[in-house]
Motif scaffolding. Sequence first.
Motif, PDB file in Angstrom:
ATOM      1  N   UNK A 471     -50.348  89.310  71.635  1.00 42.47           N
ATOM      2  CA  UNK A 471     -50.771  89.648  72.998  1.00 42.47           C
ATOM      3  C   UNK A 471     -51.279  88.367  73.657  1.00 42.47           C
ATOM      4  N   UNK A 472     -51.283  88.337  74.985  1.00 44.83           N
ATOM      5  CA  UNK A 472     -51.651  87.128  75.719  1.00 44.83           C
ATOM      6  C   UNK A 472     -52.774  87.434  76.707  1.00 44.83           C
ATOM      7  N   UNK A 473     -53.840  86.624  76.640  1.00 43.97           N
ATOM      8  CA  UNK A 473     -54.869  86.643  77.671  1.00 43.97           C
ATOM      9  C   UNK A 473     -54.454  85.629  78.732  1.00 43.97           C
ATOM     10  N   UNK A 474     -54.093  86.123  79.916  1.00 47.48           N
ATOM     11  CA  UNK A 474     -53.630  85.273  81.009  1.00 47.48           C
ATOM     12  C   UNK A 474     -54.826  84.830  81.852  1.00 47.48           C
ATOM     13  N   UNK A 475     -55.063  83.533  81.890  1.00 51.07           N
ATOM     14  CA  UNK A 475     -56.212  82.997  82.618  1.00 51.07           C
ATOM     15  C   UNK A 475     -55.736  82.345  83.910  1.00 51.07           C
ATOM     16  N   UNK A 476     -56.374  82.734  85.012  1.00 43.94           N
ATOM     17  CA  UNK A 476     -56.097  82.133  86.314  1.00 43.94           C
ATOM     18  C   UNK A 476     -57.353  81.401  86.760  1.00 43.94           C
ATOM     19  N   UNK A 477     -57.208  80.144  87.129  1.00 47.45           N
ATOM     20  CA  UNK A 477     -58.357  79.350  87.545  1.00 47.45           C
ATOM     21  C   UNK A 477     -59.009  79.947  88.785  1.00 47.45           C
ATOM     22  N   UNK A 478     -60.336  79.955  88.772  1.00 45.01           N
ATOM     23  CA  UNK A 478     -61.072  80.453  89.935  1.00 45.01           C
ATOM     24  C   UNK A 478     -60.884  79.540  91.140  1.00 45.01           C
ATOM     25  N   UNK A 479     -60.305  78.346  90.915  1.00 47.11           N
ATOM     26  CA  UNK A 479     -60.057  77.402  91.997  1.00 47.11           C
ATOM     27  C   UNK A 479     -58.589  77.374  92.411  1.00 47.11           C
ATOM     28  N   UNK A 480     -57.743  78.139  91.742  1.00 47.40           N
ATOM     29  CA  UNK A 480     -56.309  78.129  92.032  1.00 47.40           C
ATOM     30  C   UNK A 480     -55.948  79.286  92.964  1.00 47.40           C
ATOM     31  N   UNK A 519     -54.685  69.679  82.866  1.00 52.20           N
ATOM     32  CA  UNK A 519     -55.418  68.432  83.026  1.00 52.20           C
ATOM     33  C   UNK A 519     -54.983  67.686  84.285  1.00 52.20           C
ATOM     34  N   UNK A 520     -53.725  67.819  84.647  1.00 56.31           N
ATOM     35  CA  UNK A 520     -53.242  67.208  85.879  1.00 56.31           C
ATOM     36  C   UNK A 520     -53.909  67.847  87.092  1.00 56.31           C
ATOM     37  N   UNK A 521     -54.016  69.166  87.081  1.00 53.29           N
ATOM     38  CA  UNK A 521     -54.550  69.876  88.244  1.00 53.29           C
ATOM     39  C   UNK A 521     -56.066  69.857  88.327  1.00 53.29           C
ATOM     40  N   UNK A 522     -56.751  69.706  87.194  1.00 50.92           N
ATOM     41  CA  UNK A 522     -58.210  69.826  87.190  1.00 50.92           C
ATOM     42  C   UNK A 522     -58.937  68.530  86.848  1.00 50.92           C
ATOM     43  N   UNK A 523     -58.225  67.410  86.714  1.00 55.60           N
ATOM     44  CA  UNK A 523     -58.895  66.199  86.220  1.00 55.60           C
ATOM     45  C   UNK A 523     -59.952  65.668  87.170  1.00 55.60           C
ATOM     46  N   UNK A 524     -59.874  66.005  88.450  1.00 56.13           N
ATOM     47  CA  UNK A 524     -60.899  65.540  89.390  1.00 56.13           C
ATOM     48  C   UNK A 524     -62.186  66.357  89.281  1.00 56.13           C
ATOM     49  N   UNK A 525     -62.121  67.515  88.637  1.00 56.46           N
ATOM     50  CA  UNK A 525     -63.315  68.361  88.513  1.00 56.46           C
ATOM     51  C   UNK A 525     -63.852  68.416  87.087  1.00 56.46           C
ATOM     52  N   UNK A 526     -62.965  68.486  86.116  1.00 58.43           N
ATOM     53  CA  UNK A 526     -63.388  68.750  84.739  1.00 58.43           C
ATOM     54  C   UNK A 526     -63.096  67.549  83.843  1.00 58.43           C
ATOM     55  N   UNK A 527     -64.064  67.192  83.021  1.00 54.89           N
ATOM     56  CA  UNK A 527     -63.884  66.064  82.118  1.00 54.89           C
ATOM     57  C   UNK A 527     -63.072  66.491  80.899  1.00 54.89           C
ATOM     58  N   UNK A 528     -62.069  65.712  80.584  1.00 54.09           N
ATOM     59  CA  UNK A 528     -61.112  66.075  79.543  1.00 54.09           C
ATOM     60  C   UNK A 528     -61.770  66.405  78.213  1.00 54.09           C
TER      61      UNK A 528
END
Length: 600
Positions: A471-480, A519-528
């Motif tokens: 089964x898959x837990x599908x996560x959608x970013x709260x910023x997307x 990481x491409x979409x969130x690198x300005x907000x979240x540290x790798x």
Amino acid sequence: MKYKDEKYEKAEKGSMKVLPKTLLLILLCGLSFYLGGLYYGKNKIEINDVARAGSSSDVDDSLQVKSVSFSECSSDYQDYTPCTDPRKWKKYGTHRLTFMERHCPPVFDRKQCLVPPPNGYKPPIRWPKSKNECWYRNVPYDWINTQKSNQNWLRKEGEKFIFPGGGTMFPHGVSAYVDLMQDLIPEMKDGTIRTAIDTGCGVASWGGDLLDRGILTVSLAPRDNHEAQVQFALERGIPAILGIISTQRLPFPSNSFDMAHCSRCLIPWTEFGGVYLLEVHRILRPGGFWVLSGPPVNYENRWKGWDTTIEEQRSNYEKLQDLLSSMCFKMYAKKDDIAVWQKSPDNLCYNKLSNDPDAYPPKCDDSLEPDSAWYTPLRPCVVVPSPKLKKTDLESTPKWPERLHTTPERISDVPGGNGGVFKHDNSKWKTRAKHYKKLLPALGSDKIRNVMDMNTAYGGLAAALVDDPLWVMNVVSSYAANTLPVVFDRGLIGTYHDWCEAFSTYPRTYDLLHVDGLFTSENQRCEMKYVMLEMDRILRPSGYAIIRESSYFADAIASVAKELRWSCHKEKTESESGNEKILICQKKLWYSSNATSETK
């Protein structure tokens, strides 16, 4: 860049007044660049200067990261849940159990260590055997065994916990309980009902039984004195997430679940203006069902065992009935300990309520988006389904499995979303899933059960893997873009989340994590390093990660993964694109080398 000679000649012939303007422009640009660096530098990945020598063809076009290393957390952090940490509960209020909600540590207080497994941890028992048993050392909690063994939640036998399928309201087995429920709700049998949520799930026996009946359930429970309800559920291979209905909305869009269930979950439904039941109403699809067993249902025969009086339980039941009617629920069926209400399939009832100035709870105004559900406060008002949605109600939604590949009506709410985009996404993920299985033969086998797609769009990967034993837990970013309603409309499950924070689950709960350009979409907000530490926390030992990223980030990710004790190899995409790479990683099983070391 080289300039032609004539540009320099014109500059020399020009007026000297141009020079102050040019200098001013340079100073302003420099200041802007400097301030921008200060702003983004707070959260941006730390990088070294990229070496550039000679012409552009000599550039190493990849992110260069400073070397990182991670120590081991002490053994008392083996079940560390950063945003629901019992060590921090005293800092927060007890009103409405707000201390059990998400309270994530600030940046300066984040742990930068690897969470160890319990001593004696073993690779989890594989599905479907895991539904009925798990290793004791993987979830070594005696409290729940001692307190709940008389209700057949679970029992310890040798090195294992055994799950007989009992519960507080079904001590003789969950199957007979669900059989009765199906008799009351025929829609559970024909594919009409596909998604469900179980509030106060125990060890998720109800959700586990429904899996055999083609119904996908999100089992929800807080981190509380039952120690590890959600951890037991996930160890069994049953979908679950940490959460509580308290002062904030649950992280799901409106009109999502086909059914909601509460089996003596002890939620005070009629208190605080009915906000808890109003939240169930918000996330329930029009025409969906709410099932309640336990107090005050069947109070006439049960009140003596509830440490109460029959008058008090009669009053509670009448209050519940009145509240449900006021938010357009109707009694659908009732037998023994089970009562079923159905949410209004259309807006006729809500239109009548809006004409009554004294109606309570009132309709919500337009100041709050119905799907806003990330740290969004609960409000004592009814979220009325949008009248423009004509095919979102349960009766109009195609039955499972047809609904999986039918273009959902709500895709039109997504910027750029339409039927053509949806079909293309379906086709794309079928191709990608096939390629993934070549790169990772364990995918599709019983070695991988719990899967998380960390930044999905329409649930395409989950749809492509629907016939596999997972089964898959599908996560959608709260910023997307808000695509999670589309995921639920397809008959899949998921949640909103911000990957700058820890996910609402226990350590070692997923067999496979999938990343597609996160990481491409969130690198300005979240540290790798923090995102990857979180991935390590929730990934099971010997579990896998499929990381699909731009070539710019791939080497940096592999470098950090090595310090997490993962083994990774880089692969080409199915299209052999030079701009994108796939990392296939596996987490190593290791045990704490110093059980008393300080956590850093």
